[in-house]
Design an enzyme around this catalytic site. Structure first.
Site, PDB file in Angstrom:
ATOM      1  N   ASP A  51       1.508  -2.573   1.556  1.00 20.85           N
ATOM      2  CA  ASP A  51       2.128  -3.877   1.248  1.00 20.85           C
ATOM      3  C   ASP A  51       3.332  -4.154   2.149  1.00 20.85           C
ATOM      4  OD1 ASP A  51       0.368  -4.703  -0.729  1.00 20.85           O
ATOM      5  OD2 ASP A  51       1.485  -3.691  -2.330  1.00 20.85           O
ATOM      6  N   LYS A  61      -1.028   0.246  -9.625  1.00 26.36           N
ATOM      7  CA  LYS A  61      -0.408   0.769  -8.396  1.00 26.36           C
ATOM      8  C   LYS A  61       0.528   1.953  -8.652  1.00 26.36           C
ATOM      9  CE  LYS A  61      -0.656  -3.437  -5.616  1.00 26.36           C
ATOM     10  NZ  LYS A  61       0.086  -4.313  -4.696  1.00 26.36           N
TER      11      LYS A  61
END
Ligand code: ATR
Length: 285
Positions: free
Chosen positions: A106, A70
């Site tokens: 997220d 990420k």
């Protein structure tokens, strides 16, 4: 021959990912001629994978990024949106011409899960965040957009909590792990982002060092860990009469913006999807 729009999730390892199940369930539900595939990509192979994505060589329209990539993909993408910049990590990619664009869903998934399961979870007061890793940054970003009086970030390694509090500033403050019990007394919202909930060797501590009964009346307790679905923290919080929200919804909701972008239809997170993933977790975990 019709062109099949195909998206991916990359990570290493990737076999455990439930993202293919989620996206394929939505593709089938909406009758979309698309596909979504898990691709195991090591850190060494990541630049090469992204170069092929940029060039359109593998035929992907975009995809998801999971651990451990990420932050690396945040650096390697050609364009990052504001929310990705705030969090410093990305989990969703798409192509625009020959550019790879990136965002982070997220924080959206975290908040959308709570909005759905406990609509007044953000009514104010003190929010306490356990942990200061990558997931914590997304959670603190989401919390910073809601009307909490203060966001207290407690972490075993204090310096990491301090770094997040500095990054987001405003109402976020770092708390020492040893000071957690006092800092959490009277809190309206508590979320765990540490790997404590996953357990470990027999006898290892799985609960944070605090007295859950001292949270505010009507407190909401959330764990972003969803294996197990009912973590020791959620079990203990429910026993104290608090409202608990498990972490599976965050996984489901974070997938919505990507699917919408790649396949052109906004999918629902509903009880049927949740059941499908829970059955899969029971069979494979
Ligand atoms: P992620 O990116 O998924 O959030 P991470 O960066 O590995 O993962 O962070 C894991 C978090 O769990 C950290 O906050 C870690 O605390 P440290 O920063 O002190 O390492 C926390 N954590 C892991 N095991 C823990 C334990 N036994 N007790 C308390 N915190 C723990």
């Amino acid at each position: 021959m019709a062109i099949i729009r195909t998206a991916f999730v990359i990570g290493h390892p990737i076999g455990h990912s439930r993202s293919p199940l989620i996206h394929r369930t939505w593709l089938a539900r909406h009758g979309i001629a698309g596909d979504y595939r898990a691709v195991d990509v090591t850190s060494e192979k990541l630049p090469d994978f992204l170069a092929r994505l940029r060039a359109g060589e593998d035929g992907f329209v975009g995809g998801n990024v999971t651990l451990p990539h990420k932050e690396a993909v945040f650096q390697l993408a050609d364009h990052r949106d504001g929310i990705a910049e705030e969090i410093g990590a990305v989990n969703t990619l798409w192509r625009e011409g020959d550019r790879i664009c990136a965002t982070n869903t997220d924080a959206y998934g975290f908040a959308a899960n709570l909005d759905q399961q406990a609509p007044d979870w953000d009514r104010g007061g003190i929010a306490v965040v356990l942990g200061a890793g990558g997931a914590s940054r997304a959670v603190v970003q989401a919390l910073s957009k809601r009307p909490f009086e203060e966001i207290r970030i407690a972490n075993r390694t204090y310096e990491r909590a301090e770094a997040i509090a500095t990054r987001f500033g405003g109402r976020s403050v770092a708390i020492r792990w040893e000071a957690l019990a006092e800092a959490a007394a009277g809190a309206a919202f508590l979320v765990n982002t540490t790997s404590l909930s996953m357990g470990g060797p027999p006898g290892q501590q799985t609960l944070p060092p605090m007295d859950l009964s001292r949270l505010a009346d009507g407190a909401v307790v959330n764990d972003i860990v969803y294996t197990p679905l009912v973590t020791p923290l959620l079990e203990a919080a429910a026993a104290c009469g608090h409202r608990v929200v498990d972490g599976l919804g965050m996984l489901l909701h974070q997938a919505v913006p990507g699917f919408t972008r790649w396949f052109g239809t906004r999918p629902d997170v509903d009880a049927a999807l949740r059941r499908t993933v829970i059955e899969d977790l029971a069979g494979r975990s």
